[in-house]
Design an enzyme around this catalytic site. Structure first.
Site, PDB file in Angstrom:
ATOM      1  N   ARG A 240       0.848  -1.203   0.000  1.00 20.03           N
ATOM      2  CA  ARG A 240       0.000   0.000   0.000  1.00 20.03           C
ATOM      3  C   ARG A 240       0.881   1.251   0.000  1.00 20.03           C
ATOM      4  O   ARG A 240       0.613   2.224  -0.707  1.00 20.03           O
ATOM      5  CB  ARG A 240      -0.944  -0.013   1.214  1.00 20.03           C
ATOM      6  N   ASP A 281     -15.392  -4.188  -4.912  1.00 16.58           N
ATOM      7  CA  ASP A 281     -15.377  -5.368  -4.051  1.00 16.58           C
ATOM      8  C   ASP A 281     -16.786  -5.944  -4.033  1.00 16.58           C
ATOM      9  O   ASP A 281     -17.774  -5.205  -4.123  1.00 16.58           O
ATOM     10  CB  ASP A 281     -14.927  -5.014  -2.624  1.00 16.58           C
ATOM     11  N   SER A 282     -16.886  -7.279  -3.912  1.00 16.97           N
ATOM     12  CA  SER A 282     -18.201  -7.917  -3.923  1.00 16.97           C
ATOM     13  C   SER A 282     -18.803  -8.016  -2.529  1.00 16.97           C
ATOM     14  O   SER A 282     -19.854  -8.630  -2.357  1.00 16.97           O
ATOM     15  CB  SER A 282     -18.111  -9.306  -4.567  1.00 16.97           C
ATOM     16  N   ASP A 331      -5.767  -7.409  -6.309  1.00 16.73           N
ATOM     17  CA  ASP A 331      -5.396  -8.141  -5.094  1.00 16.73           C
ATOM     18  C   ASP A 331      -6.507  -9.140  -4.738  1.00 16.73           C
ATOM     19  O   ASP A 331      -7.218  -8.965  -3.739  1.00 16.73           O
ATOM     20  CB  ASP A 331      -5.160  -7.149  -3.942  1.00 16.73           C
ATOM     21  N   CYS A 371      -2.217 -14.503  -3.448  1.00 14.95           N
ATOM     22  CA  CYS A 371      -1.971 -14.958  -2.062  1.00 14.95           C
ATOM     23  C   CYS A 371      -2.215 -16.462  -1.972  1.00 14.95           C
ATOM     24  O   CYS A 371      -2.436 -16.994  -0.896  1.00 14.95           O
ATOM     25  CB  CYS A 371      -2.827 -14.194  -1.067  1.00 14.95           C
TER      26      CYS A 371
HETATM   27  N1  SAH Z   1      -6.360  -5.266  -1.116  1.00 19.17           N
HETATM   28  C1  SAH Z   1      -7.120  -5.438   0.102  1.00 19.17           C
HETATM   29  C2  SAH Z   1      -7.347  -6.898   0.451  1.00 19.17           C
HETATM   30  C3  SAH Z   1      -8.117  -7.683  -0.599  1.00 19.17           C
HETATM   31  S1  SAH Z   1      -8.755  -9.188   0.006  1.00 19.17           S
HETATM   32  C4  SAH Z   1      -6.420  -4.682   1.237  1.00 19.17           C
HETATM   33  O1  SAH Z   1      -5.336  -4.100   1.021  1.00 19.17           O
HETATM   34  O2  SAH Z   1      -6.935  -4.651   2.343  1.00 19.17           O
HETATM   35  C5  SAH Z   1      -9.730  -9.743  -1.314  1.00 19.17           C
HETATM   36  C6  SAH Z   1     -11.095  -9.064  -1.443  1.00 19.17           C
HETATM   37  O3  SAH Z   1     -11.694  -9.580  -2.617  1.00 19.17           O
HETATM   38  C7  SAH Z   1     -12.105  -9.279  -0.332  1.00 19.17           C
HETATM   39  O4  SAH Z   1     -12.494  -8.051   0.206  1.00 19.17           O
HETATM   40  C8  SAH Z   1     -13.308  -9.956  -1.023  1.00 19.17           C
HETATM   41  O5  SAH Z   1     -14.549  -9.461  -0.537  1.00 19.17           O
HETATM   42  C9  SAH Z   1     -13.116  -9.545  -2.455  1.00 19.17           C
HETATM   43  N2  SAH Z   1     -13.660 -10.427  -3.500  1.00 19.17           N
HETATM   44  C10 SAH Z   1     -13.642 -11.776  -3.580  1.00 19.17           C
HETATM   45  N3  SAH Z   1     -14.139 -12.197  -4.754  1.00 19.17           N
HETATM   46  C11 SAH Z   1     -14.483 -11.088  -5.447  1.00 19.17           C
HETATM   47  C12 SAH Z   1     -15.046 -10.867  -6.731  1.00 19.17           C
HETATM   48  N4  SAH Z   1     -15.336 -11.881  -7.560  1.00 19.17           N
HETATM   49  N5  SAH Z   1     -15.258  -9.588  -7.126  1.00 19.17           N
HETATM   50  C13 SAH Z   1     -14.980  -8.552  -6.310  1.00 19.17           C
HETATM   51  N6  SAH Z   1     -14.432  -8.716  -5.066  1.00 19.17           N
HETATM   52  C14 SAH Z   1     -14.192  -9.955  -4.647  1.00 19.17           C
END
Ligand code: SAH
Length: 429
Positions: A240, A281-282, A331, A371
């Site tokens: 970040r 985000d979903s 991510d 990850c």
């Molecule tokens: N980059 C973030 C962490 C991401 S974790 C940080 O720095 O804090 C991964 C995220 O992906 C989660 O919040 C989850 O809700 C979201 N997610 C999972 N599948 C998804 C999809 N198909 N479309 C959008 N978001 C999704």
């Protein structure tokens, strides 16, 4: 999944049925004998004993270990290899506490291991009051994760061994940190593999579960009771920061943050001077928290678009619409928990990376991550390279990223390398 029935495992006492081996200070101790040739990984100090490595059946059954009980691991020839916590159900049947035969696994040992892990955090450069104090196997404490969020500790016990020592661990953590609030988040799915039920709630102290972190130059709020993992993705702290620096240095104006969770990269981009950040985000609650985090830092909501949507579908639509961005973060959640899922996951990673590279302006940057334990750094690099080829895009790889240093990898436990990232800057045309 085939697991050797518990009472067919060879619990040998000095190789004599019915007699338990004695530990160095004369305590009865059950021992587990390995099949011939299966001692190699323990000799290399890897801390897991898989079900398939254990000699089974026969007349050597002298008793059954309880969940989390400390057992002695012997080679097929009866040579001491390690002291380990026994698991009743997991494919990982034992997790090593110590390779030292003279070591007694007790409250003193566990307390000292916690103290070493906490002290080791002073080796690392951590620009936040939120950090991981204990990172499981990498810190010699298998199945234990402890995060500190300001004055609050959050612990996750995900193995039978850490579960058995829970009271000892809680006591040690409170004493060593001087804190009074400790919340349990043992609700990860891996606990079911160990036959452990979910457990959440205060183990010490009480009160509000909402915490505000100061990370780098910004503030991020989170809820330790309802957030993902222990509440937040501390492992992306350095990424970040880097994203904020790139945004400022390269003057990125239009930013897209995919899988934005509570908006960590969004706030980082705004702090770096981005004119507009779109976050996707979903999860509705994650988007609500991202909106709150933008406000918490005093940024104008008009500089953001928050979308509760599926990233894949959104990226496809952007490509159709001819949209472009100066910087993009990808991510995603874990697509491949193990190598078994790697092939399908590789296709999914390639797809989103291809779309993102298509949407990127020349001179723009893509921060892309995996990850997944089942995808190696090498494979991830190949997947992203393949995505570039498919998109007809070439890019400079300007950084290779990993988890923040308080989520360490170690020489003996390669599984510790779960998070990998690449920064690509799209070539000018
Ligand atoms: N980059 C973030 C962490 C991401 S974790 C940080 O720095 O804090 C991964 C995220 O992906 C989660 O919040 C989850 O809700 C979201 N997610 C999972 N599948 C998804 C999809 N198909 N479309 C959008 N978001 C999704």
């Amino acid at each position: 999944m085939f697991l050797t029935p518990l009472c067919q495992l060879s619990f040998l006492g000095n190789g004599v049925p019915g007699v338990f081996a004695k530990s160095p200070d004369n305590h009865p101790m059950k021992s587990l004998r390995l099949k011939p040739g299966k001692e190699k990984s323990l000799l290399r100090r890897h801390p897991w004993v898989f079900d398939g490595a254990i000699a089974s059946g026969g007349s050597g059954v002298s008793g059954c270990a309880e969940a989390g009980e400390t057992v002695r691991i012997d080679s097929s020839g009866g040579q001491f290899l390690a002291w380990a916590a026994f698991s009743l159900q997991s494919k990982i049947r034992a997790r090593v506490w110590s390779f030292n035969e003279a070591q007694r696994i007790d409250a003193t040992f566990i307390g000292a291991a916690c103290a070493r892990a906490i002290l080791a955090r002073s080796f690392f450069n951590i620009q936040s009051d939120g950090l991981r104090l204990i990172h499981g196997e990498s810190d010699g404490l298998p199945g234990l994760v402890v995060d500190r969020y300001g004055d609050t500790l959050v612990a996750q016990f995900s193995s039978c061994g850490s579960e058995r020592f829970k009271a000892v661990i809680v006591d040690a953590l409170l004493k060593q940190t001087g804190l009074t609030r400790l919340y349990e988040r043992s609700d990860a799915s891996v606990r079911s593999l160990e036959g452990l039920p979910e457990a959440t709630g205060w183990l010490a102290g009480s009160g509000n579960t909402e915490v505000i972190l100061t990370e780098h130059d910004w503030k991020l709020s989170l809820d330790i009771a309802s957030g993902h993992k222990t509440g937040f993705y501390l492992d992306q702290r350095d990424s970040r920061h880097k994203f904020s620096q790139y945004t400022r240095r390269m003057g990125f104006k239009r930013v897209l943050n995919c899988y934005s969770y509570t908006g960590g990269f969004t706030v980082a981009a705004l702090a770096g001077g981005a004119a507009h950040v779109t976050s996707i985000d979903s999860s509705g609650p994650a988007i609500d928290r991202a909106i709150a985090n933008v406000a918490l830092n005093g940024f104008d909501a008009n500089r953001t678009t928050m979308r509760d949507a599926d990233v894949n579908a959104a990226l496809r639509q952007y490509v159709k619409d001819g949209a472009t961005f100066d910087a993009i973060v990808l991510d995603p959640p874990k697509f491949a928990p193990t190598t078994y899922h790697a092939e399908r996951a590789a296709r999914a990673y390639k797809d989103i990376n291809r779309l993102a590279l298509t949407l990127l302006e020349p001179g723009g940057a893509l921060f892309t991550y995996s990850c997944s334990g089942g995808i190696s750094a090498d494979l991830f690099h190949k997947i992203v390279a393949g995505a570039g080829l498919d998109a007809g895009v070439d890019a400079y790889i300007t950084e290779r990223m990993g988890g923040a240093p308080d989520h360490p990898m170690t020489v003996t436990f390669p599984e510790g390398e779960y998070l990998k990232g690449l920064v690509l800057v799209k070539k000018l045309v």
